[in-house]
Write an enzyme that holds these catalytic residues in place. Sequence first.
Site, short mmCIF file in Angstrom:
data_model
loop_
_atom_site.label_atom_id
_atom_site.label_comp_id
_atom_site.label_asym_id
_atom_site.label_seq_id
_atom_site.Cartn_x
_atom_site.Cartn_y
_atom_site.Cartn_z
N HIS A 57 -51.47 26.25 -26.61
CA HIS A 57 -50.48 27.24 -26.17
C HIS A 57 -49.38 27.41 -27.22
CE1 HIS A 57 -47.32 28.43 -22.91
NE2 HIS A 57 -47.78 29.49 -23.54
N GLU A 60 -50.56 29.56 -30.08
CA GLU A 60 -50.54 30.98 -29.70
C GLU A 60 -49.16 31.59 -29.93
OE1 GLU A 60 -49.25 33.25 -26.04
OE2 GLU A 60 -50.84 31.88 -25.38
N HIS A 61 -48.11 30.85 -29.56
CA HIS A 61 -46.74 31.32 -29.77
C HIS A 61 -46.42 31.48 -31.26
CE1 HIS A 61 -44.31 31.02 -25.89
NE2 HIS A 61 -45.56 30.84 -25.51
N GLU A 138 -40.01 27.91 -21.19
CA GLU A 138 -41.14 28.40 -20.40
C GLU A 138 -41.63 27.31 -19.45
OE1 GLU A 138 -45.02 30.14 -21.80
OE2 GLU A 138 -43.67 31.30 -23.06
#
EC number: 3.4.24.-
Length: 779
Positions: A57, A60-61, A138
């Site tokens: 994840h 991806e950022h 997040e």
Amino acid sequence: MDALMPAPQSADLRRITLANGLSVALCHDSRLKRSAASLRVAAGSHDAPLAWPGLAHFLEHLFFLGTERFQAGENLMTFVQRHGGQVNASTRERTTDFFFELPQTAFAQGLERLCDMLARPRMTVADQLREREVLHAEFIAWRGDANARDQLRLLAAVNPQHPLRGFHAGNRYSLSVPNPAFQQALQNFYQRFYQAAQMTLCLSGPQSLAELETLANTHGALFASGTKVRQHAPAPLMKHPTSLEHIDEQKHLLFACEHLPAKADEAVAFLCHWLNAAQPGGLIATLIERGLIESLNATPLYQFDGQLLLDIELNANRPSASTIKSLLLSWLRFFKTQWPALIEEYQRLEQRRLQMSGALTLAHHHCRELPAQLSDQGADALRELLEQLTSNALIGSAPVDNLDSTLAEWRLPAPNPFLESIAEDSPEAALYLRWELPSAQPTLWQMLNTRLTPLIEDARQAGVNLTFSAYGNYWQIQLNGLRAPMVAVIEHALQRLRHAAPGPLTHAGQASEPLIPVRQLLKHLADHYLISKQAQTTGDLHTVWKHSRWISFASGFCAASQLQLNTALNATPGTRQTDVPTLPAIRLGKRWSSEASSSSENAVLVFCPAPTASVEDEAAWRLLAHLLQAPFYQRLRVELQLGYAVFSGIRQIAGRTGLLFGVQSPTCSADQLFQHIEAFIGRLPALIRTADLPEQIRVLSAQFDPANMPDQQQADIHWQAYLAGHRAHHSQALQRALSNLDTHSLLATANQLIDAAGGWLIVASRPASAAVPLSLPER
């Protein structure tokens, strides 16, 4: 109704493999006005090293932070936003997706940026440290989200050895950026999975297949060559003996299946479609009629390598899990012998869905090879799936007793009444029907919306999107999609609205799960803007209709269909409004309104309407929104790191055009968030003076070219223009007004914004502090 609907012929598909091993799908559809790219990497959270949860994840950022070639002001996200497109990414258990949609004229540059950011990521330690804080914000929001907590409780029934039980979100503590071992793991994961053989790219749009193939060859060649990596197989979903962890059977029933054959995704999609059908004689209708549930939704929670977690999500009215399970298993036994009779109807529905899909949906469909039929292999997989879906496959559930004690008389759903054979070039249309009520009636609206739910689904399947919304003192029906079934759909909708079921409103729908704060604010923004006094609610629908006034607006109807529509609208409850719509009054100054939230995070929206409804003011406000979108995101999310939910743009409410700013933060108070937004707005003049206005005006003006605008977007703009008192050709009027803007006039507009000439509405998750001055700021 015709026996068989022909498949649409407008879309052409070609699959190729580039020299570096990249799998490419090319989809040409002449009806599309935009182009889209969808890229899937066969690697996700469950493929990351166990020592570094959240690494997939996190990576991806990092891709979105810019490259050496395309820095922050020119990276994919900024570029797509500047051209009025959409862009996003998603990390799932075993896949990661990147995708965007743009006008055709900007598509090649968007694809160039997508491939560059994945093939040549910068990934500096400084970037990583900043983005880790965003990921941590997040994580905090995810941890406080009711749906996330519900899913964690649900997955507690899964085998502890399965990766679904692990932590994969990533936070400040699991992502040890300064650690050389973490940096090595990040590079290893990137090199192992972000190579051509592990990727699939789909390009869709109105371009020819040859043009799309040229784009794919040019930009897809950036990816490193490699060989396909086999992702490791997971542990079994169910532990034996069965887990003692019990799920909340008032909310979920969970099936676990193993060793499903090829094309099981087709089988699952087919089963879920008919499980979710609300027609009489089906599972949902029977459970509702017996007062057992408010709603039911079946969806695959997890699918990989022959495994399936099938979640039956419920809103049960009372403790009745045993009866619900018995009826569910009874329906599955019925479906096991009857499903072949539904194949033809299912194919028709899927054909219509693809016929109406936009560029991005088509790109997703072909990139991910999503099911659109039940093939022979899919039928074999369905037989195996239904063999497994017994009480033994339920996990986290109490044993099912008395399987035959509550049987029902099941029957297959009737064919969709709106799904008629329609020519390939059937045009699209739009209809807006709005009632003005004496006061807001949220309970009655909820009851009517529930009553419309089956019709909304039937219309969607036939190519018409039907929504029934409430904002301020207004109720509104909106129809977008194929013109042919639209008159029949509105006739059915009006009949249901006029003749609501009598009796108390106790079954008007169950309260939804709480939203994250910023979404809650967005949901109620229009109410805060439009409603200035306490609503006088009533349960008497007849009286509400009697005192309501309505207006309508239609586009895309030919003379014959317009005549049919007018006849149908004669049955509209209420009184037709003959005078022009009244715009919401401008309220000068700055006012603070709060929307209570149980979340520990704070969120703020600032809505700044233009001082007038003129085309000139709308154009100037739109240009301001266009200029500040990327700098606002850069300042509040990247530099100040206030949180991960940061956005700005144009919002239109009942004909009023305004700038909307939004932020959610786990660390700042609502007062502080507002002050950051206010400070940014105060710096707009400096931003305008350094901008290349002619180029920005050119880019923005192109977004209003009918050749680039999807039909629904055009219809929405013209509806809002109608409410504002404008008439035909509003897009062209906006383009003319934009062409007349220059630095001097835009600076004057910015000063109007700073002075709150149209008023500011601040909607926050907390009341205003006395320390926050809401008087006009000094310049």
